[in-house]
Design a protein around this motif. Sequence first.
Motif, PDB file in Angstrom:
ATOM      1  N   ASN A 133      -5.821   7.647  -1.486  1.00 30.70           N
ATOM      2  CA  ASN A 133      -6.166   7.773  -0.070  1.00 30.70           C
ATOM      3  C   ASN A 133      -6.435   6.407   0.564  1.00 30.70           C
ATOM      4  O   ASN A 133      -6.148   6.201   1.747  1.00 30.70           O
ATOM      5  N   ILE A 134      -6.988   5.487  -0.214  1.00 32.57           N
ATOM      6  CA  ILE A 134      -7.220   4.134   0.306  1.00 32.57           C
ATOM      7  C   ILE A 134      -5.889   3.456   0.612  1.00 32.57           C
ATOM      8  O   ILE A 134      -5.696   2.875   1.684  1.00 32.57           O
ATOM      9  N   PHE A 135      -4.958   3.536  -0.339  1.00 33.86           N
ATOM     10  CA  PHE A 135      -3.639   2.939  -0.105  1.00 33.86           C
ATOM     11  C   PHE A 135      -2.905   3.641   1.032  1.00 33.86           C
ATOM     12  O   PHE A 135      -2.189   2.988   1.813  1.00 33.86           O
ATOM     13  N   LYS A 136      -3.088   4.938   1.145  1.00 34.37           N
ATOM     14  CA  LYS A 136      -2.449   5.677   2.236  1.00 34.37           C
ATOM     15  C   LYS A 136      -2.952   5.170   3.581  1.00 34.37           C
ATOM     16  O   LYS A 136      -2.171   4.982   4.526  1.00 34.37           O
ATOM     17  N   ARG A 137      -4.263   4.930   3.662  1.00 30.01           N
ATOM     18  CA  ARG A 137      -4.832   4.400   4.912  1.00 30.01           C
ATOM     19  C   ARG A 137      -4.300   3.005   5.208  1.00 30.01           C
ATOM     20  O   ARG A 137      -3.889   2.710   6.330  1.00 30.01           O
ATOM     21  N   TRP A 138      -4.309   2.141   4.200  1.00 28.92           N
ATOM     22  CA  TRP A 138      -3.820   0.778   4.397  1.00 28.92           C
ATOM     23  C   TRP A 138      -2.354   0.752   4.823  1.00 28.92           C
ATOM     24  O   TRP A 138      -1.934  -0.142   5.552  1.00 28.92           O
ATOM     25  N   SER A 139      -1.567   1.708   4.337  1.00 32.13           N
ATOM     26  CA  SER A 139      -0.118   1.701   4.583  1.00 32.13           C
ATOM     27  C   SER A 139       0.236   1.935   6.048  1.00 32.13           C
ATOM     28  O   SER A 139       1.335   1.590   6.499  1.00 32.13           O
ATOM     29  N   SER A 140      -0.687   2.509   6.800  1.00 32.02           N
ATOM     30  CA  SER A 140      -0.393   2.813   8.203  1.00 32.02           C
ATOM     31  C   SER A 140      -1.395   2.195   9.176  1.00 32.02           C
ATOM     32  O   SER A 140      -1.209   2.274  10.392  1.00 32.02           O
ATOM     33  N   GLU A 141      -2.417   1.569   8.638  1.00 31.38           N
ATOM     34  CA  GLU A 141      -3.493   1.061   9.485  1.00 31.38           C
ATOM     35  C   GLU A 141      -3.148  -0.280  10.137  1.00 31.38           C
ATOM     36  O   GLU A 141      -2.566  -1.154   9.515  1.00 31.38           O
ATOM     37  N   SER A 142      -3.529  -0.411  11.390  1.00 35.19           N
ATOM     38  CA  SER A 142      -3.397  -1.677  12.110  1.00 35.19           C
ATOM     39  C   SER A 142      -4.661  -1.836  12.952  1.00 35.19           C
ATOM     40  O   SER A 142      -4.828  -1.162  13.958  1.00 35.19           O
ATOM     41  N   ILE A 143      -5.538  -2.729  12.514  1.00 36.41           N
ATOM     42  CA  ILE A 143      -6.841  -2.891  13.165  1.00 36.41           C
ATOM     43  C   ILE A 143      -6.755  -4.010  14.199  1.00 36.41           C
ATOM     44  O   ILE A 143      -6.455  -5.160  13.863  1.00 36.41           O
ATOM     45  N   PRO A 144      -7.011  -3.719  15.469  1.00 38.02           N
ATOM     46  CA  PRO A 144      -6.942  -4.755  16.515  1.00 38.02           C
ATOM     47  C   PRO A 144      -7.893  -5.916  16.217  1.00 38.02           C
ATOM     48  O   PRO A 144      -8.962  -5.724  15.636  1.00 38.02           O
ATOM     49  N   LEU A 145      -7.506  -7.103  16.629  1.00 34.59           N
ATOM     50  CA  LEU A 145      -8.315  -8.291  16.379  1.00 34.59           C
ATOM     51  C   LEU A 145      -9.728  -8.169  16.936  1.00 34.59           C
ATOM     52  O   LEU A 145     -10.705  -8.548  16.280  1.00 34.59           O
ATOM     53  N   ASP A 146      -9.838  -7.628  18.148  1.00 33.33           N
ATOM     54  CA  ASP A 146     -11.170  -7.560  18.752  1.00 33.33           C
ATOM     55  C   ASP A 146     -12.097  -6.630  17.985  1.00 33.33           C
ATOM     56  O   ASP A 146     -13.301  -6.873  17.892  1.00 33.33           O
TER      57      ASP A 146
ATOM     58  N   ALA B  24       0.825  -1.207   0.000  1.00 38.19           N
ATOM     59  CA  ALA B  24       0.000   0.000   0.000  1.00 38.19           C
ATOM     60  C   ALA B  24       0.860   1.258   0.000  1.00 38.19           C
ATOM     61  O   ALA B  24       0.538   2.247  -0.674  1.00 38.19           O
ATOM     62  N   LYS B  25       1.954   1.210   0.742  1.00 38.84           N
ATOM     63  CA  LYS B  25       2.870   2.357   0.767  1.00 38.84           C
ATOM     64  C   LYS B  25       3.449   2.611  -0.622  1.00 38.84           C
ATOM     65  O   LYS B  25       3.558   3.761  -1.071  1.00 38.84           O
ATOM     66  N   LYS B  26       3.791   1.538  -1.323  1.00 37.20           N
ATOM     67  CA  LYS B  26       4.334   1.664  -2.680  1.00 37.20           C
ATOM     68  C   LYS B  26       3.298   2.265  -3.620  1.00 37.20           C
ATOM     69  O   LYS B  26       3.591   3.191  -4.392  1.00 37.20           O
ATOM     70  N   PHE B  27       2.066   1.759  -3.565  1.00 37.47           N
ATOM     71  CA  PHE B  27       1.025   2.247  -4.471  1.00 37.47           C
ATOM     72  C   PHE B  27       0.590   3.668  -4.127  1.00 37.47           C
ATOM     73  O   PHE B  27       0.230   4.438  -5.021  1.00 37.47           O
ATOM     74  N   ASP B  28       0.620   4.008  -2.865  1.00 30.52           N
ATOM     75  CA  ASP B  28       0.326   5.386  -2.453  1.00 30.52           C
ATOM     76  C   ASP B  28       1.296   6.346  -3.143  1.00 30.52           C
ATOM     77  O   ASP B  28       0.894   7.367  -3.715  1.00 30.52           O
TER      78      ASP B  28
END
Length: 380
Positions: free
Chosen positions: A137-150, A106-110
């Motif tokens: 903007n979608i790739f930018k979000r994915w490049s830094s996002e970490s969604i907790p398991l819960d 995602a960082k690359k595509f951003d």
Amino acid sequence: MTELDFSLGESNWWGFSPWHEFESSKNILLIGSGDIRHIILHASKQKQGKIYVLETKMDIYARQILLLNLLLSDKFEAQEKAEMYLEIYGNICVSEKSAQYIRKSAKKFDKLIGARESIQPFNFSRMKEKDMDALQNIFKRWSSESIPLDEADLCWEKRVRTLLGDRYESREGVSEGDFLQAYAPRGGAELHRKQYVNWRTTGQAFSVSNEEEAEGNSTLLLSISSKPCFSGDIVTGPFLSNGIDIKTVYSIQNEEPDVEMFTKLTIERLKSAIENIDLEKIKFSVHFLCPKYLDKKDFTSLDINSCWVGVCLTHVLQDIKLKGDMEILTETPTFILQAKYSLQLLESFQLKVEKMVEASGFQLDPENKFNKTYYLRFAK
């Protein structure tokens, strides 16, 4: 919103039919396919031509770019590609390895999309600037996002609770009933009953890694008001796309003892397709169309031989404009499990589509009958 609409969701993350080989086509238009299954098969046959893709959401385009990029990468072996593909493609939660791959890609595509640089084999020339900005903007979000398991698990639970209501506490039994009464009889019997039930209750479709789940799958979870949300199908699942054997007959007495057998078979099919792709010389290109094409319905500027339309977007065929002699393939509602399956349903769907395309000069292929068939074919 009806129960059918809610079960399908607003995001078409995967298809409702197996991948299809376009026999003689060079240039193809895919409308609402949701995933890249047809592109994978096309590439594995080392076919040439342009593949035009039209979807309703930019998030779907982003997923297709990331997943096809994985399969065309020279950094992983075919087995590893197939396993990572299935995990990212179908699981609400992913391992640390897959999560890192999503962020890194995602960082690359951003960066590349932001600079409007070329990304082979993709072509964005028919996108508007605002579409490109949205994709970035979608790739930018994915490049830094970490969604907790819960949080990811809660996204799935909310959808299932809303769909089942008072039946939620009996969700495993409801899911098993859907498999036995609808999924298996319609051609999905190769999938193991327990694997289907597990996906319906947890959101985890494929067990492909020894690594533990580490976080939510950003590519499947939209960000709504800064909170993750799953907006895709929660009844049919991501099992049909990669060559499921629709001729398998289900028998609970002779049920396959290995719950993971279907996953193993799917990995082998994907692996075989991946190994047949010539990474040194990609012969096809993927052209993404601006979603506004869905409103215009005018595709006469595209030189195409085949037009494939997903079941959720068949309304596009009303007054559709296509150039020259070609074929139209429409996905049928066979695997929309919430739709009561009957010959009358299929005949009604067929008549509806026939009426839509007749003004454009298309007629139903007389050889195309409903008998474990998941497409209707029309030609001039």
